[in-house]
Design a protein around this motif. Structure first.
Motif, short mmCIF file in Angstrom:
data_model
loop_
_atom_site.label_atom_id
_atom_site.label_comp_id
_atom_site.label_asym_id
_atom_site.label_seq_id
_atom_site.Cartn_x
_atom_site.Cartn_y
_atom_site.Cartn_z
N GLY A 160 -6.03 3.44 -8.74
CA GLY A 160 -5.39 2.20 -9.15
C GLY A 160 -5.20 2.11 -10.66
O GLY A 160 -5.30 3.09 -11.38
N THR A 381 9.46 -12.27 -4.07
CA THR A 381 9.04 -10.91 -4.41
C THR A 381 7.65 -10.86 -5.03
O THR A 381 7.10 -9.78 -5.22
N GLN A 384 4.01 -12.15 -1.79
CA GLN A 384 4.52 -12.68 -0.51
C GLN A 384 5.01 -14.10 -0.64
O GLN A 384 4.94 -14.88 0.30
N SER B 81 -0.63 -12.12 5.45
CA SER B 81 -0.27 -12.96 4.30
C SER B 81 1.24 -13.17 4.24
O SER B 81 1.72 -14.05 3.55
N ARG B 82 1.98 -12.36 5.00
CA ARG B 82 3.43 -12.50 4.98
C ARG B 82 3.90 -13.78 5.66
O ARG B 82 5.05 -14.18 5.53
N LYS B 85 5.80 -16.22 3.63
CA LYS B 85 7.25 -16.06 3.48
C LYS B 85 7.98 -16.76 4.62
O LYS B 85 9.02 -17.39 4.41
N GLN B 273 -3.88 -0.28 -3.19
CA GLN B 273 -3.79 -0.44 -4.65
C GLN B 273 -4.34 0.79 -5.35
O GLN B 273 -3.74 1.29 -6.31
N GLU B 277 -1.15 2.11 -7.36
CA GLU B 277 -0.97 1.46 -8.64
C GLU B 277 -1.00 2.51 -9.76
O GLU B 277 -1.90 3.32 -9.82
N ARG B 293 5.41 -1.91 2.21
CA ARG B 293 6.22 -2.92 1.53
C ARG B 293 5.80 -3.11 0.08
O ARG B 293 6.58 -3.58 -0.75
N GLU B 294 4.54 -2.77 -0.26
CA GLU B 294 4.07 -2.96 -1.64
C GLU B 294 4.86 -2.08 -2.61
O GLU B 294 4.86 -2.33 -3.81
N ASP B 297 7.41 -4.67 -3.25
CA ASP B 297 6.84 -5.94 -3.70
C ASP B 297 6.11 -5.82 -5.02
O ASP B 297 6.24 -6.65 -5.90
N LYS B 298 5.28 -4.80 -5.14
CA LYS B 298 4.45 -4.69 -6.34
C LYS B 298 4.85 -3.51 -7.21
O LYS B 298 4.26 -3.29 -8.26
N TRP B 300 4.43 -0.35 -6.50
CA TRP B 300 3.44 0.72 -6.46
C TRP B 300 4.09 2.01 -5.95
O TRP B 300 4.98 1.98 -5.10
#
Lengths: 614, 403
Positions: A160, A381, A384, B81-82, B85, B273, B277, B293-294, B297-298, B300
């Motif tokens: 990470g 984005t 979530q 957590s989605r 949305k 992560q 990351e 999806r990260e 989204d993030k 990564w």
């Protein structure tokens, strides 16, 4: 003849009077009610827990030939103590936990006692500032500090984004970033607060005349410290040792964040895993072992202190304390203390604050700063679509839940704590007083997670018995009600609250009550006109203690909370596990600000002093 | 005398107070003749019928009913957590509705739900969770605590076999992820790769003790131990030699994996992560496929090649949606489930958060996420709920022994 009749009559009357006295004495009624309540709320759940460990569950009965669910069995005890995995399940984690607890209590208590001595006895400058700063670590949940530790020290073992030292080009070794060293350090800077509070209270109650007398007789400073001061506060130091020891044994958050990554397990992480994978009874066995260990340390403590237990009355009133001059050491010590405050207090808070402002985690540059996680609207984005906390209706709801829970719990715990304190102080030499004192201490020995699952097992569904044509609800179904959260929080904090109550009540001399009694004042009058007004300050201190501890409580409540009753610590922890670090930091800061403000308010505008709670 | 009287009054007051406290905690009621016995949680099929779970009302009609009869509210417990949305788009599309979302850890969901249900609490209308061990089938659906809502207009074209026990929202699996900035191609093509010396301390897992889904994977692996033995041969070029404490090749894999110093995390979010990351992590990590999806989204740098995995890439987990028996907002529940399934045409906003790479919606009408590996192309073990339910504990003990 007439004479003997008279004797008989007066004997009868004496007996009647005696019975009447016992029944009518409010003290006895209070004892009776509290003992009954405590049996119901502490002893019964504990008994249930023990019984559970001997009863086979459905899914386990299938694993033993010829066994039926619900039958008596040593299966769980065998599994934990001598089974093929008991090394990994009990003995190794137990060894690790003991190491952590022993070192944490030794270092934490040493540090806390030193601070206490400096603050109470020496001519340290800036005392007002330090007295506030040194309490702050106690206001942050310990797992937040573990997260802050990782932010600084994490290395490439966990991949990470880099930790801050890694960002500066330094690779930290594993032993520094994770495992016992890291866990003990983080716990020490959390738990020294107990020793600090307890020892300060004890030190303030010692009359400095004792020390001055030593000085007049020509004793050196070191001699005074070791021969006069130290023995006087020894009971407080020993109690602090025990408190820290059993807290460190049961703590879950820190070893889970800092230990798991290198396969370093403690008894509390093992227990938590057992509850998570449905092995509740195994967890109960483990927690019973934990309780036994804690009880043993308490017993040792009582044997060590013996009759000197009532230390808080030493010296008496009207003492004027002359601070001991630190001389040339004054500057050095002040600087060291400052560095400590910066490392243990300021840095974790700054890390939290900075984290809540970083748009992208791990990017420490200034153009990465944003207020999105505080006041931003939902952006699909980012995270979530979770909005910033002040734009999140659930956040406000959880703030409401938390405040409601904390206020109710603190009020009830304080009131009961003072009542039990009254019993303890007035019944010091009676068996009844001792019984109450012992009973109320039990919840302290039970690890929070186990206590939670114990209450869950007991109060999830109503238990009824049929008696004389009535169906009597012995245990109501309380799961999902707010009452159960308040109930468990009050009971679990009773040792603290009643401790505060006892020391408070001990300061109020019985002479005052006796004088009022001569004036024909009844119990209620005495209690509300004399005892209560005199104990206000101590009550607010006790209130603060419970307030702070419930404000950040997670382990105890996590199993009992229904989703709609969540509180701020839960929200912060849930965000952490969802990897939404910025949001979790923001929530934690709100929690901290709430506690800090209430504490500061109480400290400034009332005569409450948290150290007096002990 | 006065004093005695006052004392008596106070005593009475104290006793009364005790009585009140006592009755709050105890409480008793007269036994009525022939009482129905409120505690037993038998299937109340009457409720499902009354709630119209067998009907197929169009969404607009349900929306009106929600607003008129149920104050426009619906509550869902979800493991994802989605769902946040979905809430955003749902409340936009049906602007008189409020959707309350509670995000609950997959490990806690079943206990929480069951305790709450048995205590007589009905908060959730809809539950979204993941079946892993047969727990939901045996303890919820068979007992009528969770109910299916499968209207023809939505589920008409879904494969029969998917609809037998529960109502699937989508399928999900786990993949081995790696950092694409560090590796040009996947460093793992075989489960045995993580037992190699060069992988020592270089792979991450979510703690399988306490995470049922990974224990399910390992238990299924034991069920397919012969495939694991073959995969060993492919990886090392020789037959596997089992030690005395390795009953099967699958057990051997577990033991040797544990001996190769895995990095263990508390949550799968940390796992993904740690892998993705930044551009430096050489760790590989096993994590739910939907975490792909990260990448978007993030940002990564994660990648996975499930098609290359031997002997199988993992197991397929069904994410289901269900109505809670006696839910307070049955129309809201129906409306929400229709919405989650993508609405009438299967491509509405409700399914989109789940229609990502690494997630496989079940309706053929739903346009698949671009770049997603077709579910049928992966070698997946199907969960044998019976087997897992019976053997999971043993496998877990074995894992424990060597951790």
């Amino acid at each position: 003849m007439a004479n003997s009749e008279q004797v008989e009559f007066s004997r009868k009357r004496r007996f009647k009077n005696r019975v009447k006295n016992v029944v009518q004495n409010p003290y006895n009624i209070m004892v009776l009610i509290s003992v009954l309540l405590m049996i119901y709320l502490i002893v019964v759940p504990l008994g249930q827990m023990i019984k559970q460990t001997f009863t086979l569950a459905e899914q386990d009965a299938a694993r033993i030939a010829g066994a039926k669910p619900g039958q008596f069995s040593f299966y769980y005890w065998k599994r934990v103590l001598v089974g093929s995995i008991s090394d990994k399940m009990l003995w190794i984690p137990l060894k690790n936990s003991l190491i952590i607890a022993v070192f944490t209590s030794i270092f934490g208590v040493t540090l806390g006692s030193l601070f206490a001595w400096l603050m109470v006895r020496s001519d340290l400058p800036l005392k007002k500032f330090f007295s506030l700063a040194l309490i702050v670590p106690y206001m942050l949940p310990s797992w937040c500090k573990a997260m802050a530790w990782l932010t600084i020290f994490k290395n490439d073992r966990v991949g990470g984004a880099q930790g801050f030292l890694g960002y500066l080009g330094m690779q930290t070794p594993n032993w520094l970033a994770y495992g016992p060293f890291a866990i003990i350090t983080v716990l020490v800077i959390h738990y020294y607060a107990y020793a600090y509070l307890l020892v300060s209270a004890a030190l303030s109650s010692i009359n400095s005349e004792l020390e001055e007398m030593g000085e007049i007789l020509g004793a050196s400073k070191a001699r005074i410290l070791t021969k006069i001061t130290f023995p006087l506060v020894l009971p407080a130091i020993l109690s602090a040792l025990i408190m820290t020891f059993s807290k460190a044994m049961g703590t879950f958050g820190v070893p889970s964040i800092l230990g798991l990554k290198i396969g370093y397990y403690t008894i509390s992480t093992t227990m938590y895993n057992s509850i998570q994978n449905g092995q509740e009874k195994v967890a109960f066995v483990i927690s019973l072992i934990l309780i036994a260990i804690a009880a043993l340390t308490v017993l040792l403590n009582q044997m060590a202190i013996g009759s000197r237990k009532s230390y808080s009355t030493i010296g008496g009133k009207g003492s004027r304390s002359n601070p001991i001059r630190l001389g040339k050491w004054r500057t050095v010590i002040t600087v060291i203390l400052f560095i400590f405050v910066i490392l243990a207090v300021v840095v974790p808070i700054i890390i939290l604050l900075y984290q809540s402002l970083m748009l992208e985690p791990g990017n420490y540059s200034f153009d990465n700063l944003t207020l999105h996680y505080w006041v931003g609207e939902s952006v699909p984005t980012i995270d979530q679509g979770e909005p910033g906390i002040f734009k999140n209706p659930q956040f406000l709801k959880y703030v409401g839940n938390t405040v409601k829970l904390v206020v109710l719990t603190s009020i009830f715990a304080t009131i009961f704590g003072q009542l039990i304190g009254y019993i303890n102080s007035r019944g010091r030499n009676k068996a009844s007083g001792k019984l109450v004192e012992q009973l109320v201490f039990i919840p302290y020995l039970i690890p929070s997670i186990a206590f939670g699952s114990m209450y869950l097992a007991l109060f999830a569904t109503a238990k009824k018995v049929e008696m004389f044509g009535y169906r009597v609800t012995l245990v109501p179904s309380l799961y999902g009600t707010f009452l159960i959260l308040v109930l468990i929080a009050v009971v679990k904090n009773m040792p603290f609250a009643s401790r505060a109550g006892t020391s408070n009540m001990l300061q109020i001399s019985t002479e005052l009550e006796e004088a009022a009694m001569i004036e024909n004042a009844g119990f209620m009058t005495r209690f509300f006109r004399i005892v209560f007004p005199l104990s206000k300050g101590g009550m607010i201190s006790g209130f603060m203690l419970v307030f702070i501890s419930i404000m950040k409580e997670l382990d105890l409540l996590v199993i009992l909370m229904t989703p709609s009753q969540q509180t701020l610590p839960y929200m912060a922890y849930a965000y952490t596990t969802e990897n939404l670090l910025q949001l979790s930091s923001a929530v934690t800061i709100v929690m901290f600000v709430l506690v800090f403000f209430v504490y500061w308010f109480a400290n400034t505008f009332t005569d409450a002093d948290i150290t007096k709670g002990f | 005398m006065m004093k005695g009287k006052r004392k008596f009054l106070k005593l009475t007051a104290a006793l009364l107070a005790a009585g009140v406290t006592g009755s709050v905690l105890l409480g008793c009621e007269k036994i009525e003749d022939d009482e129905g016995g409120g505690e037993e949680q038998g299937t109340d099929s009457g409720w499902a019928e009354k709630a119209g779970l067998d009907k197929d009302e169009p969404s607009d009609e349900l929306y009106e009913k929600c607003v008129d009869e149920e104050e426009g509210k619906v509550v869902i417990y979800s493991i994802s957590s989605r769902m946040a949305k979905v809430k955003a788009s749902f409340e936009k599309d049906y602007d008189k509705m409020t959707m309350e979302v509670y995000d609950i850890n997959a490990n806690d969901m079943s206990t929480k739900l069951l305790t709450e249900y048995n205590s007589g609490i009905r908060t959730a209308d809809v539950v979204h969770s993941k079946e892993q061990t047969g727990d939901y089938m045996i303890n919820f659906f068979d007992k009528g605590i969770l109910l299916n809502y499968q209207p023809e207009s939505i589920f008409g074209d879904v494969k029969e076999e998917y609809l037998e026990d529960m109502t699937p929202l989508y399928f999900e699996t786990d993949w081995w992820f790696y950092n694409e900035d560090v590796y040009d191609d996947t460093p793992i093509t075989n489960w045995w790769d993580v037992t190699k010396p060069e992988m020592k301390g270089n792979f991450v897992l979510q703690n399988p003790i306490g995470t049922v889904s990974y224990m399910t994977v390992f238990t299924t692996m034991v069920e397919h131990a012969d495939e694991m033995a073959e995969a060993y041969k492919e990886c090392y070029g020789e037959e596997i030699e089992l030690a005395d404490d390795e009953p099967t090749a699958a057990h051997a894999w577990m033991k040797r994996t544990m001996n190769n110093d895995p990095v263990i995390f508390d949550s799968n979010n940390e796992v993904i992560q740690s892998v993705g990351e930044g551009s430096e992590s050489s760790l590989i990590g096993y994590s739910p496929s939907s975490k792909y999806r990260e990448k978007a989204d993030k940002g990564w740098n994660i990648e996975a090649k499930p098609l290359d995995m031997e002997p199988a890439s993992g197991v397929a987990f069904m994410n289901f949606v269900a109505v809670v028996n006696e839910a307070p907002h049955p129309n809201g529940a129906k409306l929400l489930i229709r919405y989650l399934m993508g609405g009438e045409d299967g491509n509405g906003a409700g399914i989109q958060p789940f229609n990502t790479i690494g997630g496989w919606p079940v309706r053929p009408e739903t346009k698949k996420a671009e770049g997603n590996v077709p579910l049928e192309d992966m070698t997946l073990w199907m969960i044998n709920y019976d087997y897992v339910y019976k053997n999971l504990q043993d496998v877990q003990d074995y894992w424990y022994k060597f951790r």
